[in-house]
Write an enzyme that holds these catalytic residues in place. Structure first.
Site, PDB file in Angstrom:
ATOM      1  N   CYS A 271      25.717  37.039  40.734  1.00 36.78           N
ATOM      2  CA  CYS A 271      26.532  36.097  41.356  1.00 36.78           C
ATOM      3  C   CYS A 271      26.374  36.048  42.796  1.00 36.78           C
ATOM      4  O   CYS A 271      25.165  35.905  43.458  1.00 36.78           O
ATOM      5  CB  CYS A 271      27.669  36.084  41.044  1.00 36.78           C
ATOM      6  SG  CYS A 271      28.676  34.405  41.712  1.00 36.78           S
TER       7      CYS A 271
ATOM      8  N   HIS B  64      27.993  36.486  34.630  1.00 37.21           N
ATOM      9  CA  HIS B  64      28.435  37.530  34.906  1.00 37.21           C
ATOM     10  C   HIS B  64      28.517  38.484  33.645  1.00 37.21           C
ATOM     11  O   HIS B  64      29.264  38.713  32.808  1.00 37.21           O
ATOM     12  CB  HIS B  64      29.934  37.600  35.516  1.00 37.21           C
ATOM     13  CG  HIS B  64      30.004  36.937  36.797  1.00 37.21           C
ATOM     14  ND1 HIS B  64      30.467  37.711  37.849  1.00 37.21           N
ATOM     15  CD2 HIS B  64      30.076  35.703  37.031  1.00 37.21           C
ATOM     16  CE1 HIS B  64      30.629  36.967  39.017  1.00 37.21           C
ATOM     17  NE2 HIS B  64      30.236  35.617  38.631  1.00 37.21           N
TER      18      HIS B  64
ATOM     19  N   GLU C 108      29.008  41.799  33.608  1.00 35.12           N
ATOM     20  CA  GLU C 108      30.024  42.679  33.722  1.00 35.12           C
ATOM     21  C   GLU C 108      31.276  42.150  32.894  1.00 35.12           C
ATOM     22  O   GLU C 108      32.420  43.164  32.985  1.00 35.12           O
ATOM     23  CB  GLU C 108      29.928  42.986  34.929  1.00 35.12           C
ATOM     24  CG  GLU C 108      30.955  42.435  36.178  1.00 35.12           C
ATOM     25  CD  GLU C 108      30.357  41.163  36.501  1.00 35.12           C
ATOM     26  OE1 GLU C 108      29.293  40.786  35.998  1.00 35.12           O
ATOM     27  OE2 GLU C 108      30.935  40.622  37.522  1.00 35.12           O
TER      28      GLU C 108
END
Lengths: 227, 931
Positions: free
Chosen positions: A87, A196, A198
């Site tokens: 990002c 994302h 994560e």
């Protein structure tokens, strides 16, 4: 030996804790790096996390690119250090010219957060080698300025060299050209991704566990054996 | 780089008291000083324009023994405003303390920046909800953004790391042109600030009603987590300690009304309009959060207070008053964005992202270093001084460039403000309104009509899918969001080691409160409590935001008193304390107040978030399925319902019965059932009744269901009653096969009424109510999801992911397994104009009413929102046709001023803007004028 993966905190970084958690869940040691410190503390790989570094002032990533830690990262990346920009991290990598193109305001002008299907196009990078080419994965996307743009020649080059790492499937959440969600550099050690990974590493908090593959990939890349 | 402020750091402690003062003649070219004030007792002061009454002004003169200086007048007018002093609400709010049940969890309660409750031996949670209503109408983006920023600082000031936000929002009619201006701005502002702060948005409300046309309600809730021993307080203790202002520079934003002082002093007819809505910088706030947390952990601060409404004035007086000390402040040391600012402007400024710290002198350097590390300004602006020799609290003494501009007892601003027991009277129309019951309205009685009603109701603005709003918020950041909207509660993991977590819900129903503020408030409490309970969490604490019209209207004051009484009684019955809250008065357009709108937030604890129960039916392999039970009793209760409103534009009767003892039993049952694994899903019934909950439970993960209505609810319009009644205290659960016997035995043991009403149908792809209708999930989804994109844009954005997860895993946070293309113009809301056949129902008809003679109202779209309650007294039982139109104020609404929301507006002046000539240059509607 446990691999040591650095996670940079810029002023305004938000997903740095999440990136560090993902690194730990993948089985590596997370090492927190500070934007003002040019010392990489001997890490084996680096994650530039999501957020609004320096408030997104001027342009997303434009100020972070000049942070002392980035000088060291840029040099190390050119020598093959695996770097994943997520990002805002992707935006920083583009501003730092480690990756081509730029990320602009979402076409619909809204911040958008949803669970997004991606197709992994290249499993040849340091961060995607545990995926199968063509594999579809589900990870969250959340951004206001995630529309990937580049000139047609660059886009053609990326396609021809297999450097489009992932594409949006079943809907393009931000208007990115050619549905591009992630790209890599020519050497395959630097990857920028807008969604994302994560946030998709725990069943309790994510839409899937698909994000974990990015972090296990770099361990495989570093050690030569699957994590 | 712009982010470091080294050059601005003041690294030396305050200088000793500057020698000599220069008395300056009031009206001259200098600030109005204490000496000047003493010398010119007859000078006329614009206290009326600042919102002070004659007797209040006289009292200030009495306290000071002279007239106040301009700076002092500004300070008193702000601190004695409705918002800061709670002068109209105080006498009622006392009940929250008086009726509070004993709690061993409460570490800080009402009166602190936010209530703090202990959730484990090591951890505590703090949460609070506040309003930012009026600024959000004037400037939707910044108004909403700074609303988020303000509540986050309250949480931060308690020593907590903010971990999530929620946003209860209320707007005018969904299809009103001004809603198209306000809503997108508010949503972008909430998202813009919260996303950039890195706080997941885990829930809230989006409600439409014409009563909020000129007064959108933008409430914001924040929750934070702290180690028990990190709790901070605001007292400026320790004589000689340094007072440090940390964060953004101070500018002219938000000073609103006190600009009148500049005009009065300098007689400048051309005094420019001051922006009265603050402008937020979430990046600065993010840095402020990190810097504060680092200071707490290093134990570098003695006291801390955020700067919100009333800015420096409030922070200085509250910290000093809390400690009983005095304070000496050098105002020229405050870093300014605009160097020409005058003392009263600096004191009144509501510039965002600032905190006031009290620091021991030897720790000042470490504090300044931490600030420098995070790139925020920190400046020593004063020091703590002793109490008076006679034991009286110390004085707050402020100089500006050697001029003594303030010398006051701080407690006189904070604790000794006026308190009013305002006249109260039940609104004259209430009896008639309550007699006009929705149970007498014509109801659908055929399968076709019921099917059409289901599709029309789920597409109506208050019941439809809110993804258009919520996908503008980051719900993933921090990686601890276990449940987020549209789930009944947001659930956040607060301890990764143990899985300890909290559940939070905010709810309110202005229509219920309009019909009966006492019961309506209890209903809001019951709903929030139940929403927390369905996740399996144990509710432990309550916060509230009380949004009302003008307290000077005895009818509004009565509504307020009833609401407070209801909440205090309800919390006592449930055994959970009110830990804090906020009052917002003066929410009205002209003489018409909003519906009384108490918004209640409930916090619950989950020992292990892995045991949380989601709202959606679970996908199952093959032919496996779960059993569906409805818990609680369904009665004929349609008054105040969403159906009565959407279909008939009707508001009347009395709201559903509320049984808090029953809610408690239900909550205990749910927690126990969740713990032992009886529940696949649980979903609270509220607006829209069972039909709404069935649809939401099906669509959440794309799992169909087959429902058989209980015997007692077959025939005539009884199926409709079962599906659309809004009886309280009900929950829909699905139970895995094999668990049903144990589950129903548990229900029997606890005395919770239950009914087995069907099965999930994972492969069926439809919601079927036997003998009534079968609607495909695709058709439901299209109806449910089309409305907001159609109203607010985005329908053209045909990029909605269509595929479910390719690698589905165990139930997870927030993964809708089903999406559809919003089809432009395909909304079914408009089909109200072809309303279904309806038949009058003989049951529950009040005397002297002939429902069959009542007109069958088919409310066409656009007029369906008419507010019958505004139409004046009506004969009981008479169905009144829709009232068209929203008055002439379209496009230029004039808003009744607010005093209690006044901090939001600027300096806390109800009539701040009437001195500024024309409206804002950007063409936004004229800010309030009070009459």
């Amino acid at each position: 030996m446990t691999a040591r993966v650095g996670v940079v905190t810029f002023p305004g970084s938000l997903d740095d804790g999440d990136a560090a958690r993902a690194v730990r869940i993948a089985g590596a040691e997370a090492v927190r790096l500070w934007h003002g410190d040019a010392d990489l503390h001997g890490v084996d790989a680096v994650v530039l996390p999501g957020g609004f570094s320096y408030g997104d002032y001027l342009r997303c990533g434009a100020i972070a690119r000049f942070a002392p830690v980035m000088e060291a990262i840029i040099a190390a990346a050119r020598d093959g250090l695996p770097v994943l920009g997520i990002c805002n991290g992707f935006q920083i990598l583009c501003e730092a010219h480690l990756l081509p193109g730029a990320l602009t305001r979402n076409q619909h002008l809204h911040f958008r957060n949803r669970d997004q299907v991606l197709r992994v196009e290249s499993a040849g990078t340091a961060w995607t080698n545990t995926f199968q080419p063509g594999q579809e994965i589900l990870i969250p996307v959340k951004n206001g300025e995630g529309c990937y743009v580049a000139d047609p020649r660059t886009l053609d080059e990326l396609e021809a060299e297999g450097r489009v790492v992932a594409r949006y499937v079943g809907g393009n959440p931000n208007g990115s050209q050619r549905d591009i969600a992630a790209i890599t550099n020519a050497a395959g050690n630097v990857v920028g991704i807008m969604p994302h990974p994560e946030h998709a590493v725990e069943a309790l908090t994510g839409p899937s566990l698909d994000g974990l593959g990015f972090f296990t990939s770099v361990l495989k890349h570093l050690t030569g054996v699957p994590a | 780089m712009t982010v470091h402020g080294e050059g601005d750091l003041m690294t030396t402690p305050p200088a000793p008291e500057a020698a000599g003062r220069t008395p300056v003649r009031a009206g001259g070219f200098g600030p109005d000083t204490v000496d000047g004030a003493a010398a010119t007792p007859e000078e006329l002061q614009p206290y009326v324009e600042l919102g002070l009454r004659d007797d209040e002004y006289d009292r200030i003169r009495q306290i000071l023994g002279r007239r106040p200086t301009h700076s002092e007048l500004a300070m008193y007018s702000i601190m004695w405003s409705e918002h800061c002093s709670y002068k109209s609400s105080k006498v009622h709010l006392r009940q929250f303390g008086e009726k509070a049940p004993p709690s061993d969890r409460l570490l800080a309660g009402i009166g602190e920046n936010a209530g703090v409750v202990r959730v484990s031996d090591e951890l505590a949670v703090t949460f609070k909800v506040e309003s930012h209503n009026h600024p959000s109408f004037v400037e939707p983006y910044q108004g909403a953004a700074t609303g988020v920023g303000g509540i986050v600082r309250d949480i931060l000031a308690m020593g907590a790391r903010p971990v999530a936000v929620m946003d209860p929002l209320r707007f005018g009619a969904a299809d009103h042109p001004d809603t198209a201006r306000v809503l997108p701005g508010v949503v972008a502002g909430v998202g813009g600030y919260g996303n950039c702060l890195g706080l997941p948005n885990i829930g809230g409300e989006v409600v439409f009603d014409p009563c909020y046309q000129g007064n959108p309600l933008v409430n914001a809730l924040c929750v934070g987590v702290l180690p028990v021993d990190r709790l901070q307080n605001k007292a400026a203790a320790g004589v000689g300690n340094v007072v440090v202002l940390m964060g953004a520079k101070t500018g002219r934003d938000g000073i609103g009304g006190v600009s009148v002082l500049a005009s009065a002093t300098f007689d400048e007819g051309s005094e420019q309009r001051r922006p009265s809505v603050q402008v937020g910088d979430p990046f600065m706030e993010k840095l402020l959060i990190e810097a504060c947390l680092e200071l707490y952990d290093a134990q570098l601060v003695v006291g801390i207070q955020d700067l919100g409404g009333a800015g420096l004035t409030c922070a200085l007086t509250e910290t000093a008053a809390a400690a009983g000390t005095g304070m000496r402040v050098w105002l020229e040391r405050v870093p300014l964005r605009e160097p020409s600012m005058e003392p009263h402007e600096i004191l009144a400024s509501e510039s965002q992202e600032r905190m006031l710290l009290v620091v021991e002198p030897e720790k000042l350097e470490a504090v300044l270093k931490t600030a420098e590390k995070w790139g925020v300004w920190a400046t020593a602006i004063g020091e703590v001084t002793p109490a008076q020799p006679d034991g009286q609290p110390g004085r707050l003494v402020i100089t500006w460039r050697d001029h003594l501009v303030v010398d006051v007892p701080p407690g006189s601003l904070v604790d000794d403000g006026p308190v009013y027991a305002r006249p109260m009277r039940e609104p004259a129309d209430l009896i008639l309104l309550q007699a006009d019951r929705a149970e007498t309205l014509p109801r659908p009685a055929t399968p076709e009509a019921l099917r059409e009603t289901v599709l029309r109701m789920i597409a109506s603005p208050n019941l439809c899918d809110k993804t258009w709003v919520t996908e503008q918020y980051d719900r993933y950041v921090l990686g601890n969001t276990v449940l987020a909207q549209p789930e009944d509660s947001g659930v956040i993991r607060i301890d990764e080691r143990t899985g300890l977590g909290v559940a939070l819900s905010v709810d309110g129903n202005g229509r219920y409160a309009r019909l009966d503020p006492y019961q309506g408030t209890k209903l809001a409490l019951a709903e929030a409590y139940r929403n927390v309970a369905v996740t399996g969490a144990k509710p432990i604490a309550v916060t509230n935001c009380l949004n009302f019209g003008s307290p000077e209207d005895p009818g509004v004051m009565w509504q307020f008193a009833e609401a407070v009484r209801g909440l205090a009684d309800g919390c006592a019955e449930l055994g959970i304390p009110v830990t804090g809250g906020n009052v917002s008065f003066y929410n009205q357009t002209g003489a018409a107040a909003i519906h009384p709108t108490p918004v209640v937030g409930v916090l619950g604890v989950l020992d292990d978030v892995a045991e949380r129960v989601p709202m959606g039916f679970a996908p199952r392999a093959g032919t496996d399925h779960d059993l569906i039970f409805l818990l609680g009793e369904t009665r004929l209760e349609l008054s105040g319902s969403e159906w009565a409103w959407v279909t008939h534009g009707h508001l009347g009767g009395v709201p559903p019965r509320v049984d808090l003892a029953g809610e408690q039993v239900l909550a205990d049952l749910l927690a126990e059932a969740a713990r032992v694994g009886h529940l696949s899903s649980a979903h609270d019934l509220s607006d829209g009744g069972l039909a709404q909950v069935l649809v939401e439970s099906c669509l959440r993960r794309g799992v169909g269901a087959r429902i058989a209505l209980p015997e007692a609810f077959t025939g005539g319009s009884m199926p409709f009653v079962y599906l659309f009644s809004e009886s309280s205290g009900r929950v829909l659960v699905s139970v895995p096969r094999g668990h049903e016997k144990a589950f129903t035995a548990l229900c029997g043991e606890r005395g919770v009424p239950w009914a087995a009403i069907g099965v999930t149908d994972p492969a069926g792809g439809a919601l079927e109510v036997q003998g009534q209708f079968r609607i495909g999930l695709d058709e439901l989804l299209t109806a449910f999801t089309s409305t907001l994109p159609r109203l607010f844009g985005g329908a053209a954005d045909a990029t909605v992911p269509g595929a479910p997860a390719p690698t589905p895993v165990a139930p997870v946070g927030d993964a809708p397994a089903h999406h559809a293309e919003p089809s432009a113009g395909a909304g079914v809301a408009g089909s109200a104009s072809t309303a279904a056949p309806v038949v009058p129902e003989a049951a529950e008809v009040p005397v002297a009413v002939e429902p069959a003679a009542a007109p069958v109202v088919a409310a066409p779209e656009g007029v369906e929102q008419a507010d019958v309650s505004q139409a004046g007294p009506q004969a009981p039982g008479v169905t009144v046709g829709p009232q068209v139109g929203f008055g002439p104020e379209v496009g230029s609404p004039v808003v009744q001023a607010e005093a209690s929301d006044a901090d939001e507006l600027g300096a806390g002046q109800p009539d701040a803007d009437q001195f500024d000539g024309g409206g804002p240059e950007d063409g936004t509607p004229a800010p309030p004028a009070q009459h």
